[in-house]
Design a protein around this motif. Structure first.
Motif, PDB file in Angstrom:
ATOM      1  N   GLN A  45     -68.758 -62.160  13.596  1.00 33.66           N
ATOM      2  CA  GLN A  45     -67.623 -61.862  14.469  1.00 33.66           C
ATOM      3  C   GLN A  45     -66.465 -61.282  13.670  1.00 33.66           C
ATOM      4  OE1 GLN A  45     -67.595 -61.925  17.642  1.00 33.66           O
ATOM      5  NE2 GLN A  45     -69.351 -63.174  18.194  1.00 33.66           N
ATOM      6  N   LYS A  46     -66.251 -61.806  12.468  1.00 30.05           N
ATOM      7  CA  LYS A  46     -65.179 -61.292  11.625  1.00 30.05           C
ATOM      8  C   LYS A  46     -65.448 -59.854  11.212  1.00 30.05           C
ATOM      9  CE  LYS A  46     -62.605 -62.323   7.382  1.00 30.05           C
ATOM     10  NZ  LYS A  46     -62.472 -63.258   6.231  1.00 30.05           N
ATOM     11  N   ALA A  47     -66.709 -59.572  10.872  1.00 31.44           N
ATOM     12  CA  ALA A  47     -67.073 -58.202  10.485  1.00 31.44           C
ATOM     13  C   ALA A  47     -66.956 -57.256  11.675  1.00 31.44           C
ATOM     14  CB  ALA A  47     -68.486 -58.182   9.921  1.00 31.44           C
ATOM     15  N   MET A  48     -67.387 -57.733  12.865  1.00 25.66           N
ATOM     16  CA  MET A  48     -67.319 -56.882  14.049  1.00 25.66           C
ATOM     17  C   MET A  48     -65.889 -56.630  14.491  1.00 25.66           C
ATOM     18  SD  MET A  48     -70.494 -57.882  16.558  1.00 25.66           S
ATOM     19  CE  MET A  48     -69.961 -59.573  16.755  1.00 25.66           C
ATOM     20  N   HIS A  49     -65.014 -57.620  14.260  1.00 23.56           N
ATOM     21  CA  HIS A  49     -63.629 -57.455  14.672  1.00 23.56           C
ATOM     22  C   HIS A  49     -62.989 -56.252  13.988  1.00 23.56           C
ATOM     23  CE1 HIS A  49     -59.763 -58.648  16.303  1.00 23.56           C
ATOM     24  NE2 HIS A  49     -59.244 -58.528  15.097  1.00 23.56           N
ATOM     25  N   GLN A  50     -63.410 -55.977  12.782  1.00 25.99           N
ATOM     26  CA  GLN A  50     -62.883 -54.816  12.075  1.00 25.99           C
ATOM     27  C   GLN A  50     -63.285 -53.521  12.777  1.00 25.99           C
ATOM     28  OE1 GLN A  50     -64.269 -55.192   8.053  1.00 25.99           O
ATOM     29  NE2 GLN A  50     -63.169 -57.090   7.664  1.00 25.99           N
ATOM     30  N   VAL A  51     -64.498 -53.535  13.364  1.00 28.09           N
ATOM     31  CA  VAL A  51     -64.963 -52.354  14.097  1.00 28.09           C
ATOM     32  C   VAL A  51     -64.188 -52.190  15.395  1.00 28.09           C
ATOM     33  CG1 VAL A  51     -66.953 -51.299  15.239  1.00 28.09           C
ATOM     34  CG2 VAL A  51     -67.269 -52.567  13.088  1.00 28.09           C
ATOM     35  N   TYR A  52     -63.895 -53.310  16.057  1.00 22.71           N
ATOM     36  CA  TYR A  52     -63.251 -53.266  17.363  1.00 22.71           C
ATOM     37  C   TYR A  52     -61.720 -53.236  17.275  1.00 22.71           C
ATOM     38  CZ  TYR A  52     -67.789 -54.363  19.432  1.00 22.71           C
ATOM     39  OH  TYR A  52     -69.101 -54.319  19.829  1.00 22.71           O
ATOM     40  N   ALA A  53     -61.178 -53.359  16.073  1.00 27.67           N
ATOM     41  CA  ALA A  53     -59.718 -53.429  15.930  1.00 27.67           C
ATOM     42  C   ALA A  53     -59.027 -52.211  16.548  1.00 27.67           C
ATOM     43  CB  ALA A  53     -59.343 -53.555  14.449  1.00 27.67           C
ATOM     44  N   ARG A  54     -59.667 -51.043  16.439  1.00 25.17           N
ATOM     45  CA  ARG A  54     -59.049 -49.813  16.961  1.00 25.17           C
ATOM     46  C   ARG A  54     -58.943 -49.836  18.478  1.00 25.17           C
ATOM     47  NH1 ARG A  54     -60.239 -44.537  18.555  1.00 25.17           N
ATOM     48  NH2 ARG A  54     -62.474 -44.917  18.692  1.00 25.17           N
ATOM     49  N   PHE A  55     -59.782 -50.653  19.132  1.00 25.97           N
ATOM     50  CA  PHE A  55     -59.812 -50.659  20.584  1.00 25.97           C
ATOM     51  C   PHE A  55     -58.865 -51.684  21.216  1.00 25.97           C
ATOM     52  CE2 PHE A  55     -64.490 -49.751  19.556  1.00 25.97           C
ATOM     53  CZ  PHE A  55     -64.243 -48.397  19.409  1.00 25.97           C
ATOM     54  N   GLU A  56     -58.247 -52.549  20.391  1.00 32.06           N
ATOM     55  CA  GLU A  56     -57.477 -53.667  20.930  1.00 32.06           C
ATOM     56  C   GLU A  56     -56.326 -53.213  21.819  1.00 32.06           C
ATOM     57  OE1 GLU A  56     -56.212 -56.143  17.753  1.00 32.06           O
ATOM     58  OE2 GLU A  56     -58.127 -57.176  17.570  1.00 32.06           O
ATOM     59  N   SER A  57     -55.633 -52.164  21.426  1.00 38.43           N
ATOM     60  CA  SER A  57     -54.460 -51.722  22.165  1.00 38.43           C
ATOM     61  C   SER A  57     -54.785 -50.734  23.282  1.00 38.43           C
ATOM     62  CB  SER A  57     -53.450 -51.073  21.204  1.00 38.43           C
ATOM     63  OG  SER A  57     -54.035 -49.947  20.551  1.00 38.43           O
ATOM     64  N   MET A  58     -56.049 -50.373  23.427  1.00 37.40           N
ATOM     65  CA  MET A  58     -56.441 -49.396  24.441  1.00 37.40           C
ATOM     66  C   MET A  58     -56.739 -50.081  25.765  1.00 37.40           C
ATOM     67  SD  MET A  58     -59.067 -46.803  22.505  1.00 37.40           S
ATOM     68  CE  MET A  58     -58.615 -45.893  21.021  1.00 37.40           C
ATOM     69  N   PRO A  59     -56.199 -49.586  26.880  1.00 36.37           N
ATOM     70  CA  PRO A  59     -56.621 -50.084  28.190  1.00 36.37           C
ATOM     71  C   PRO A  59     -58.096 -49.781  28.418  1.00 36.37           C
ATOM     72  CG  PRO A  59     -54.606 -48.773  28.345  1.00 36.37           C
ATOM     73  CD  PRO A  59     -55.159 -48.558  26.969  1.00 36.37           C
ATOM     74  N   VAL A  60     -58.689 -50.529  29.309  1.00 37.22           N
ATOM     75  CA  VAL A  60     -60.106 -50.328  29.600  1.00 37.22           C
ATOM     76  C   VAL A  60     -60.363 -48.913  30.090  1.00 37.22           C
ATOM     77  CG1 VAL A  60     -61.961 -51.008  31.180  1.00 37.22           C
ATOM     78  CG2 VAL A  60     -60.594 -52.760  30.040  1.00 37.22           C
ATOM     79  N   GLU A  61     -59.447 -48.371  30.902  1.00 36.48           N
ATOM     80  CA  GLU A  61     -59.622 -47.011  31.410  1.00 36.48           C
ATOM     81  C   GLU A  61     -59.649 -45.984  30.282  1.00 36.48           C
ATOM     82  OE1 GLU A  61     -57.524 -49.503  34.498  1.00 36.48           O
ATOM     83  OE2 GLU A  61     -57.365 -49.160  32.346  1.00 36.48           O
TER      84      GLU A  61
END
Length: 324
Positions: free
Chosen positions: A106-122
């Motif tokens: 999960q920690k490793a994957m969070h680095q991949v998903y970090a760029r998406f945190e501030s993006m709305p789902v749309e």
């Protein structure tokens, strides 16, 4: 199953394990006392007239390995679980190791998903990298029921038609993926009336969507539909708060026609959408929800991306331009 287990099983396993080690030690002691008595000392077994089996003691190197094996086994049983309910001095468990591995992943994957945190789902629904990840998540977790193309099948909703049982806005999709759904249609034959009344109601339901039906039976079934209106509404357009489907749109999740509707009224239906919150992280669920949301808004997203639609850009403007 817990009724079949007690502390006796732990004692039984412990006794069997320790007894096995004690037997090995005893066997080693007995074998080590063997000495060579004479050069022609044999077991008495003879093959091919002159081939004899000698009765020699075990080689020293073999006995050394045997002793080392017993010592290592004793150390292992002291450190790790192996003696019944004894957990070992290190406190290791397969469950604990699994949780540690999951935490690292999960920690490793969070680095991949970090760029998406501030993006709305749309906005995620338009991001190529997020959609690539979402497609793989969908293939691994959703395609088994909804199909690789997300168009579902009998009993499994089509995710591309913007017809949602519980709502198709991003927040509701995230909730559905995280918590799952329990769709329950109770048997309603007793509330509707006689078998003839059930058939009449089925024809009335077909009439709501303009499907082929018996108009006389539908007219007779309309008053009896009141038993169904508590969930589906008097107009038959359903209730997303209850997961009651819209009966006016010609989309039939469990089959079309009088026979299918009669069977539904008589027998009811229990559909389960399993929860995925325990197997997917919140980051993964947001990306997956964006992929699912995008499947029913493909035309609008494509038009907006090409500039032939509303001409708006950015997460907030896309949310305003695309009807949820």
């Amino acid at each position: 199953m817990s009724d079949f287990f007690s502390n006796g099983w732990s004692i039984f396993i412990m006794a069997g394990t320790i007894g096995g080690l004690v037997f090995c030690v005893a066997l080693l002691i007995i074998a080590s006392r063997r000495r060579v008595m004479a050069k022609d000392d044999t077991t008495g077994h003879v093959w091919d007239e002159d081939i004899r089996e000698m009765n020699n003691p075990l080689p020293r190197w073999w006995m050394g390995l045997f002793v080392l094996t017993i010592v290592i086994a004793g150390i292992y049983l002291a450190l790790y679980p192996g003696l019944g309910s004894y957990s070992g001095t290190l406190g290791w468990s397969s469950e604990g190791q699994y949780q540690d591995e999951q935490a690292k992943a999960q920690k490793a994957m969070h680095q991949v998903y970090a760029r998406f945190e501030s993006m709305p789902v749309e906005t995620l629904a338009r991001d190529s990298q997020a959609q690539g990840i979402g497609e793989r998540l969908f293939a691994n977790n959703c395609a088994q029921c909804h199909g690789a193309d997300a168009k579902g099948s009998k009993g499994f909703p089509n995710l591309t038609d913007n017809d949602w049982l519980y709502g198709g806005d991003p927040a509701t999709i995230i909730q559905t993926i995280t918590e799952g759904r329990q769709g329950m249609m109770p048997p309603m034959a007793a509330a509707v009336g006689s078998p003839e009344d059930v058939r009449n109601v089925a024809n009335y339901v077909l009439s709501l969507s303009g499907s082929p039906h018996n108009s006389i039976a539908a007219a007779l079934g309309k008053p009896k539909f009141a038993a169904c209106a508590a969930c589906h509404g008097m107009d038959g357009k359903g209730n997303q708060a209850l997961g009651a489907p819209n009966l006016t749109d010609k989309i039939w999740l469990h089959g079309w026609g009088e026979a299918a509707i009669v069977a539904m009224v008589n027998n009811g239906k229990h559909n389960v959408m399993p929860e995925h919150g325990s197997r997917l992280s919140a980051d993964q669920i947001r990306v997956l929800a964006a992929y699912v949301w995008g499947k029913s808004h493909t035309a609008s997203i494509t038009a907006d991306a090409s500039g032939t639609g509303s001409g708006l850009s950015g997460g907030a403007t896309v949310a305003a331009a695309v009807k949820p």
